[in-house]
Enzyme design. Structure first.
Site, mmCIF file in Angstrom:
data_model
loop_
_atom_site.group_PDB
_atom_site.id
_atom_site.type_symbol
_atom_site.label_atom_id
_atom_site.label_comp_id
_atom_site.label_asym_id
_atom_site.label_seq_id
_atom_site.Cartn_x
_atom_site.Cartn_y
_atom_site.Cartn_z
ATOM 1 N N ALA A 221 14.747 -33.815 -27.942
ATOM 2 C CA ALA A 221 15.543 -35.273 -28.494
ATOM 3 C C ALA A 221 14.850 -35.121 -29.989
ATOM 4 C CB ALA A 221 14.900 -36.652 -27.815
ATOM 5 N N ASN A 222 15.184 -36.408 -30.675
ATOM 6 C CA ASN A 222 14.616 -36.469 -32.151
ATOM 7 C C ASN A 222 14.147 -38.048 -32.196
ATOM 8 O OD1 ASN A 222 17.142 -38.173 -33.085
ATOM 9 N ND2 ASN A 222 18.036 -36.088 -32.692
ATOM 10 N N ARG A 223 13.655 -38.246 -33.348
ATOM 11 C CA ARG A 223 13.105 -39.594 -33.527
ATOM 12 C C ARG A 223 14.157 -40.643 -34.095
ATOM 13 N NH1 ARG A 223 9.122 -35.965 -35.242
ATOM 14 N NH2 ARG A 223 6.909 -36.225 -34.076
ATOM 15 N N ALA A 287 22.153 -38.930 -34.597
ATOM 16 C CA ALA A 287 21.505 -37.517 -34.767
ATOM 17 C C ALA A 287 21.632 -36.857 -33.695
ATOM 18 C CB ALA A 287 20.020 -38.123 -35.152
#
Length: 425
Positions: A221-223, A287
């Site tokens: 995942a990402n932030r 994102a």
């Protein structure tokens, strides 16, 4: 360039605003200003605790109305009365709605002016809760919220994030003023065809991260928080567009007035976007993870003592922006996002050419900026016409400005446009 005045989306509407006693009450001052800009009249009621956080003078000055707070003020009761106060409105808004106020509402208590008008009203009620995360998660609050929902009370938020208390974070933050405004507009908007510069237009927005499973427990995942994409969806809805928001996993409340399609992976997001076509415009703000594990583990991958880490074989995810930009049902205007940590403008320009979209909204998400997951943003609008640099502003303001550009690109034309077409300098 002169900033256009906000649309009079609430012209002639009367709101009764009940302000509860929490640190988030300061945000209500901005909400009052925005409501007045859109043509609404705001009559404020403050609890005794609310006056510890914001002054009645400030509330009165912004609303241009007297502040009501005392149930036993004989002069005020003779002049208007709490029953009339509760009925002479099109909508009652409670912000911030503290745990105490929610408890009073759920149980029919009326021991001060705020709770009395809420019990006496025959109008729709919208509450925006704000409290410590442990208070929001408490079973008593959950019971009260469930009862109020069953009674027909509308909710906006709370959102996840940092609290006023040191080292406290979680779900409990007051929704941002623009989100509350969107909820109000959704409840008080016209019952007939949507109005606004994008009335009749269909929009697709992607938002948030994607989660790419490694096994049933872990994922890539990402932030991304989804705050910018959700703000854009809300702004498009306020401009009259019919909005489908395809959202990855986020902890923020969905914006009012949009159709939300929750997804988890990039492949699910692409499928949901293609299912929402045809559309007039698409804003791909999510994102999306570039890579996923080639073979997701059916069981949790266990660590064996003394063994090497299990290798992760990655494969490329589908390119959603490029797919939409070259789709047979391509929207007239396709807007992509470029989140970079180096060579921002050159990478954004290359992405614009590579993906085949019309605009790129580029921002620097280096750790020091605080943009990824934060409430503010600084972007550059990149198109074939060149680069437009925007100053730092809130993500709600970025969304509003982007939607102004989008509306300008459609003005007098059914086709998409460039930053030049929309009046960029």
């Amino acid at each position: 360039m002169v900033k256009p005045a906000p649309l009079q989306t609430l012209a002639g509407k009367r709101l009764l605003l009940v302000i509860g006693g929490g640190i988030a009450a300061y945000k209500v001052l901005d909400l009052i200003r925005r409501l007045r800009e859109r043509g609404a009249s705001v009559r404020p009621v403050m609890t005794a605790a609310a006056k510890e956080f914001v002054t009645p003078l400030a509330v009165s000055a912004l609303s241009n109305e007297s502040v009501h707070s005392d149930l036993f003020d004989l002069d005020r009761e003779n002049e208007i009365g709490h029953i009339r106060l509760s009925r002479e409105a099109d909508l009652v808004v409670v912000a911030p709605a503290t745990a105490n106020l929610l408890a009073k509402m759920a149980n029919g208590l009326a021991d001060d002016l705020a709770s009395a008008v809420l019990l006496a009203t025959d109008k729709p009620v919208l509450v925006a809760p704000a409290m410590n995360p442990f208070m929001w998660a408490n079973p008593a609050t959950a019971r009260n919220v469930e009862r109020l929902r069953a009674d027909g009370v509308h909710f906006i938020g709370p959102e996840a994030g940092e609290m006023a208390e040191r080292n406290e974070a979680g779900v409990g933050r007051l929704a941002e003023p623009m989100s509350i405004l969107a909820g109000i507009e959704a409840l008080l908007g016209p019952s007939g065809p949507l109005t606004g510069p994008l009335a009749g237009r269909r929009a697709i927005v992607t938002s948030g991260p994607t989660h790419e499973p490694i096994d049933p427990v872990r994922y890539i995942a990402n932030r991304s928080s989804g705050k910018q994409g959700h703000a854009i969806a809300a702004a498009l809805a306020r401009a009259g567009a019919e909005v489908t928001l395809v959202s990855g996993p986020v902890t923020i409340a969905p914006p009012a007035g949009v159709t939300v399609v929750p997804v988890e992976t990039a492949r699910e997001m692409l499928a949901a976007v293609e299912a929402a076509l045809p559309a007039d415009l698409a804003v791909m703000a999510a994102a999306v993870a570039d890579w996923r594990v080639a073979a997701e583990g059916a069981e949790k991958i266990k660590k064996a003592p003394g063994s090497e880490p299990a290798p992760l074989h990655l494969v490329e995810n589908p390119d959603i922006l490029a797919t939409v930009s070259r789709h047979p049902k391509r929207p007239s205007l396709v807007v992509g996002f470029a989140a970079e940590t180096q060579n921002l403008l050159s990478n954004a320009a290359a992405k614009l050419a590579r993906k085949g979209c019309d605009w790129i909204v580029a921002n620097d998400v280096s750790p020091g900026t605080g943009i990824m997951g934060g409430d503010r943003n600084r972007v550059h609008l990149v198109s074939a016409a060149g680069v437009e640099d925007w100053p730092e502003m809130s993500k709600d303001e970025v969304a509003a400005r982007l939607v102004q550009r989008i509306a300008g690109s459609f003005s007098g034309s059914l086709g998409g446009g460039t930053a030049e077409d929309s009046g960029a300098q």
